[in-house]
Design a protein around this motif. Sequence first.
Motif, PDB file in Angstrom:
ATOM      1  N   LEU A  97       0.822  -1.209   0.000  1.00 53.90           N
ATOM      2  CA  LEU A  97       0.000   0.000   0.000  1.00 53.90           C
ATOM      3  C   LEU A  97       0.860   1.265   0.000  1.00 53.90           C
ATOM      4  O   LEU A  97       0.426   2.324  -0.425  1.00 53.90           O
ATOM      5  N   GLY A 101       7.001  -7.585   9.886  1.00 52.96           N
ATOM      6  CA  GLY A 101       6.615  -7.086  11.212  1.00 52.96           C
ATOM      7  C   GLY A 101       7.152  -5.701  11.480  1.00 52.96           C
ATOM      8  O   GLY A 101       7.564  -5.381  12.593  1.00 52.96           O
ATOM      9  N   CYS A 114       5.505  -2.790   9.742  1.00 53.76           N
ATOM     10  CA  CYS A 114       4.592  -2.071   8.835  1.00 53.76           C
ATOM     11  C   CYS A 114       4.528  -0.580   9.148  1.00 53.76           C
ATOM     12  O   CYS A 114       4.066   0.204   8.311  1.00 53.76           O
ATOM     13  N   GLU A 115       4.972  -0.178  10.356  1.00 52.14           N
ATOM     14  CA  GLU A 115       4.935   1.248  10.707  1.00 52.14           C
ATOM     15  C   GLU A 115       5.971   2.038   9.921  1.00 52.14           C
ATOM     16  O   GLU A 115       5.890   3.261   9.854  1.00 52.14           O
ATOM     17  N   GLY A 157       0.632  -6.845   9.327  1.00 49.90           N
ATOM     18  CA  GLY A 157       0.016  -5.686   9.958  1.00 49.90           C
ATOM     19  C   GLY A 157       0.283  -5.611  11.451  1.00 49.90           C
ATOM     20  O   GLY A 157      -0.166  -4.686  12.111  1.00 49.90           O
ATOM     21  N   THR A 158       1.032  -6.576  11.996  1.00 52.40           N
ATOM     22  CA  THR A 158       1.251  -6.639  13.444  1.00 52.40           C
ATOM     23  C   THR A 158       2.730  -6.447  13.777  1.00 52.40           C
ATOM     24  O   THR A 158       3.583  -7.110  13.181  1.00 52.40           O
ATOM     25  N   PHE A 159       3.013  -5.535  14.706  1.00 50.42           N
ATOM     26  CA  PHE A 159       4.429  -5.280  15.035  1.00 50.42           C
ATOM     27  C   PHE A 159       4.590  -4.822  16.470  1.00 50.42           C
ATOM     28  O   PHE A 159       5.523  -4.131  16.825  1.00 50.42           O
ATOM     29  N   TYR A 202       8.094  -4.297  19.961  1.00 49.14           N
ATOM     30  CA  TYR A 202       8.356  -3.166  20.855  1.00 49.14           C
ATOM     31  C   TYR A 202       8.558  -3.634  22.284  1.00 49.14           C
ATOM     32  O   TYR A 202       9.427  -3.132  22.993  1.00 49.14           O
ATOM     33  N   VAL A 209      -1.091   0.355  13.749  1.00 49.98           N
ATOM     34  CA  VAL A 209      -1.789   0.968  12.623  1.00 49.98           C
ATOM     35  C   VAL A 209      -0.812   1.175  11.463  1.00 49.98           C
ATOM     36  O   VAL A 209       0.282   1.717  11.652  1.00 49.98           O
ATOM     37  N   SER A 210      -1.218   0.730  10.261  1.00 44.54           N
ATOM     38  CA  SER A 210      -0.344   0.888   9.094  1.00 44.54           C
ATOM     39  C   SER A 210      -1.190   1.087   7.841  1.00 44.54           C
ATOM     40  O   SER A 210      -2.413   1.107   7.914  1.00 44.54           O
ATOM     41  N   GLY A 211      -0.529   1.234   6.723  1.00 43.47           N
ATOM     42  CA  GLY A 211      -1.236   1.477   5.464  1.00 43.47           C
ATOM     43  C   GLY A 211      -1.397   2.963   5.216  1.00 43.47           C
ATOM     44  O   GLY A 211      -0.507   3.754   5.566  1.00 43.47           O
ATOM     45  N   VAL A 271      -2.339   5.821   6.391  1.00 44.65           N
ATOM     46  CA  VAL A 271      -2.606   6.787   7.463  1.00 44.65           C
ATOM     47  C   VAL A 271      -1.416   7.731   7.609  1.00 44.65           C
ATOM     48  O   VAL A 271      -0.301   7.390   7.228  1.00 44.65           O
ATOM     49  N   PRO A 286       1.474   6.127  11.014  1.00 42.24           N
ATOM     50  CA  PRO A 286       1.477   4.699  11.341  1.00 42.24           C
ATOM     51  C   PRO A 286       2.267   4.458  12.629  1.00 42.24           C
ATOM     52  O   PRO A 286       3.190   5.220  12.930  1.00 42.24           O
ATOM     53  N   GLY A 287       1.902   3.449  13.395  1.00 46.77           N
ATOM     54  CA  GLY A 287       2.650   3.160  14.612  1.00 46.77           C
ATOM     55  C   GLY A 287       1.857   2.324  15.589  1.00 46.77           C
ATOM     56  O   GLY A 287       0.759   1.858  15.274  1.00 46.77           O
ATOM     57  N   ILE A 294      -4.900  -2.326   9.203  1.00 45.29           N
ATOM     58  CA  ILE A 294      -4.327  -1.857   7.937  1.00 45.29           C
ATOM     59  C   ILE A 294      -5.392  -1.046   7.192  1.00 45.29           C
ATOM     60  O   ILE A 294      -6.479  -1.546   6.910  1.00 45.29           O
TER      61      ILE A 294
END
Lengths: 154, 419
Positions: free
Chosen positions: A87, A123, A125-126, B87-89, B93, B242-244, B246, B249-250, B317
């Motif tokens: 995306l 992992g 995606c940010e 979509g998961t990270f 952290y 949150v990604s895609g 926006v 993202p973060g 996402i």
Amino acid sequence: MFSAEYLQELDKITAKYEQKRAALLPVLHYVQHKEGLISQDAEQNIAEYLEISVVHVHEVVSFYHLFHQTKKGQYHFSVCQTTACALRGGEQIIEHLKERLGITPGQTTPDGKFSLSVVECLGACEIAPVMQGNKEYIGCLNKKKIDEIIDKNK
Amino acid sequence: MEKVVSRHFDQENSHSFINYLKDNGYRAARKALTQMTPASVIDEVKKSNLRGLGGAGFPTGVKWSFIPQASPKPKYLVVNGDEGEPGTFKDKYILQQDPHALIEGIIITCYAIGSHKAYVYVRGEYEKPLQALLTAVEEAYKAGFLGQAVMGSEFDIDVVVHQGAGAYICGEETALLESLEGKKGFPRLKPPFPAVVGLFGCPTVINNVETIACVAPIINKGAEWFAKLGCEKNGGNRLFCVSGHVHKPGVYELPNGTTLRAIIYEHAGGVLNGNKLKAVIPGGISAPILTPDQIDVKMDFDSLKAIGTMAGSGGIIVMDETTDMVWAAMIAARFYANESCGQCSPCREGSGWAYRNIKRIYEGTARPYDLKNLAGIVNNIGGNTICPFGDALTMCVGSYISKFRSEFENKIKERVCPI
């Protein structure tokens, strides 16, 4: 067989596990880290060391994406192709790399300097689009960043 | 809003032992080991409404209570840090910024379930998080918080950090057990459930990294406090990724029950370039996709289930109006085709068929019956496989087709290939 020094390291790894054979993944990581790949000889040696069959070692090596049996380039690009990266322009990054390096995913440049893999979600995606350059995560990729990395590692 | 799991993330050297100790670090573990019985720890976690944050949302305390205490076999705790759901990270952290929070949770959980050994499975690509955790484990051993007679009690705990090797399926709990035993990651048939026959055939609890990181705060501040942070039956906050499309993202720690709209527009800065929202995945790629009229949903396990999707792993996402949904479906289908472990034929073959079918539709080489075929393929995978991967494929790809059917039909009409 593995050298005595090598075996000492492997013994340390296997000691943590209930069964020696359970340590196959960490042993493979260690061997690949030392040798740059898992050769057929290494498969044989690991099988003997862990007292398991060679075919079991081979099926594990071929099942997991991070183990490889051919040498990668000195600088290895693993570029994410999954949704969040796509995306944010991931496809253009992959196309640009193919063009700049003159190779397709799975190949290494003839001089052995670069290789390219296209991978599923890393992992991170940010910071999409993202890749691993060798083991380092590099995000918010654009063509300029890719060019700089290539020039630096030429 | 009170932050729990991410409370240290912004601090300098948040990963360090000293930093963790400064904020009442390891006080909860000491409290559990010296003042509480294992049963009262389990009770407290049950009352907190903590649920499995890897994706399944199973009540954590209830899961712990399934361990047969009378069993003469050793019991194991396995922490799932094989974060791979697209979509998961978030677990990254925790591992990297606050590994001691995880270790303290491990100590308390081991005590509660009567386990003297924990394995933490970290995804293979996470080199930095892995190193941070290894350092923290070493520090905890040196301080006497791990090893023999932990914190002066009579309880022994060993922790082994295990590095994965890049297979999405190993995030499935029984595939993860196989992988820990040195095998390829083929999921196991259930029953028997891991609580009875798990790692090395012994009773095993498998919990996600974020779930375990919530345990020490619950013991410190009480179940009631934790339950109140969230909403009904969904205690605490969640780390939403949150990604895609926006602006920001973060990872955002927000109460369970926050609306998806608030997460996208208030916290993540809204859709890129002021574009309109077209679709959003609410809980990792496997969660059925939502349309803009559905984003007032509360983000918790039960509310999302009620509208036919799932809270999953908390990976959101966002896709804006410029997104071609056939293309997006193709990328999702490709993911499943590449990551199917190959054990069950409906999934092994069906995932490739589904991908190639959507690719034909996208590239304009589809045959008129391809869309009908596609639905047939996708609907015959879920429910016919050993593990939930097949169900995820059916739910995920199926949702693109049902919600954006006209885009698929238009592609076929416009660019159909002569037979």
